[in-house]
Scaffold this motif. Structure first.
Motif, mmCIF file in Angstrom:
data_model
loop_
_atom_site.group_PDB
_atom_site.id
_atom_site.type_symbol
_atom_site.label_atom_id
_atom_site.label_comp_id
_atom_site.label_asym_id
_atom_site.label_seq_id
_atom_site.Cartn_x
_atom_site.Cartn_y
_atom_site.Cartn_z
ATOM 1 N N GLN A 12 -1.067 -46.237 15.999
ATOM 2 C CA GLN A 12 -0.324 -44.981 15.863
ATOM 3 C C GLN A 12 -0.165 -44.616 14.390
ATOM 4 O OE1 GLN A 12 0.137 -43.249 18.360
ATOM 5 N NE2 GLN A 12 1.749 -41.799 17.975
ATOM 6 N N ALA A 13 0.173 -45.607 13.554
ATOM 7 C CA ALA A 13 0.336 -45.351 12.120
ATOM 8 C C ALA A 13 -0.996 -44.928 11.507
ATOM 9 C CB ALA A 13 0.881 -46.598 11.418
ATOM 10 N N SER A 14 -2.078 -45.593 11.934
ATOM 11 C CA SER A 14 -3.406 -45.231 11.419
ATOM 12 C C SER A 14 -3.773 -43.810 11.826
ATOM 13 C CB SER A 14 -4.464 -46.201 11.941
ATOM 14 O OG SER A 14 -4.227 -47.501 11.450
ATOM 15 N N ARG A 15 -3.461 -43.424 13.062
ATOM 16 C CA ARG A 15 -3.758 -42.064 13.525
ATOM 17 C C ARG A 15 -2.964 -41.034 12.722
ATOM 18 N NH1 ARG A 15 -3.947 -42.969 20.074
ATOM 19 N NH2 ARG A 15 -6.015 -43.923 20.084
ATOM 20 N N LYS A 16 -1.693 -41.355 12.477
ATOM 21 C CA LYS A 16 -0.883 -40.439 11.687
ATOM 22 C C LYS A 16 -1.447 -40.309 10.269
ATOM 23 C CE LYS A 16 3.530 -40.964 14.034
ATOM 24 N NZ LYS A 16 4.913 -41.433 13.937
#
Length: 138
Positions: free
Chosen positions: A104-108
């Motif tokens: 999720q952090a990588s996608r953000k």
């Protein structure tokens, strides 16, 4: 023919005295020894049977204790296995949640980088369009 005289009586008395002496000196002691041996053998047989009964009882107790120990070990092993499976499930769940959080952090971060790149490109579109127009027009 047979003469029945005084010597027959002497022979009979001699035979009876010899029989009494042999009975007193040999036959009675031998019978006593045989009786003692028989009593001793029956006592030894009784002791042997007692030892065999005790050994069988100890063997039975040992087998009972061994089967109880096996049951206890099996129960402990099963409990440890259950704990291990529960701990494995916890670790897998935690790792999955951590992976989801990282994803999720990588996608953000990727979305943010894309947004920044788009804004940078929007700012440069006008300048690039002018350069392209100048080159085409001349």
């Amino acid at each position: 023919m047979i003469n029945l005289d005084f010597t027959l009586l002497i022979q009979l008395v001699n035979f009876l005295v010899t029989l009494l002496v042999l009975n007193a000196l040999l036959i009675r002691p031998i019978r006593e020894i045989i009786k003692q041996r028989a009593d001793k053998m029956s006592g030894l047989v009784g002791d042997t049977e007692g030892f065999l009964d005790a050994a069988n009882q100890k063997l039975s107790n040992y087998e009972t204790a061994l089967s109880e120990a096996r049951r206890n070990a099996s129960a402990v092993r099963d409990a440890q296995k259950e704990q291990g499976l529960a701990r494995e499930q916890e670790l897998v769940t935690a790792a999955s949640e951590e992976a989801q959080a990282i994803l999720q952090a990588s996608r953000k971060q990727v979305a943010k980088d894309v947004q920044e790149a788009m804004e940078t490109l929007k700012g440069q579109v006008g300048a690039l369009a002018e350069k392209a127009t100048a080159k085409v027009l001349g």
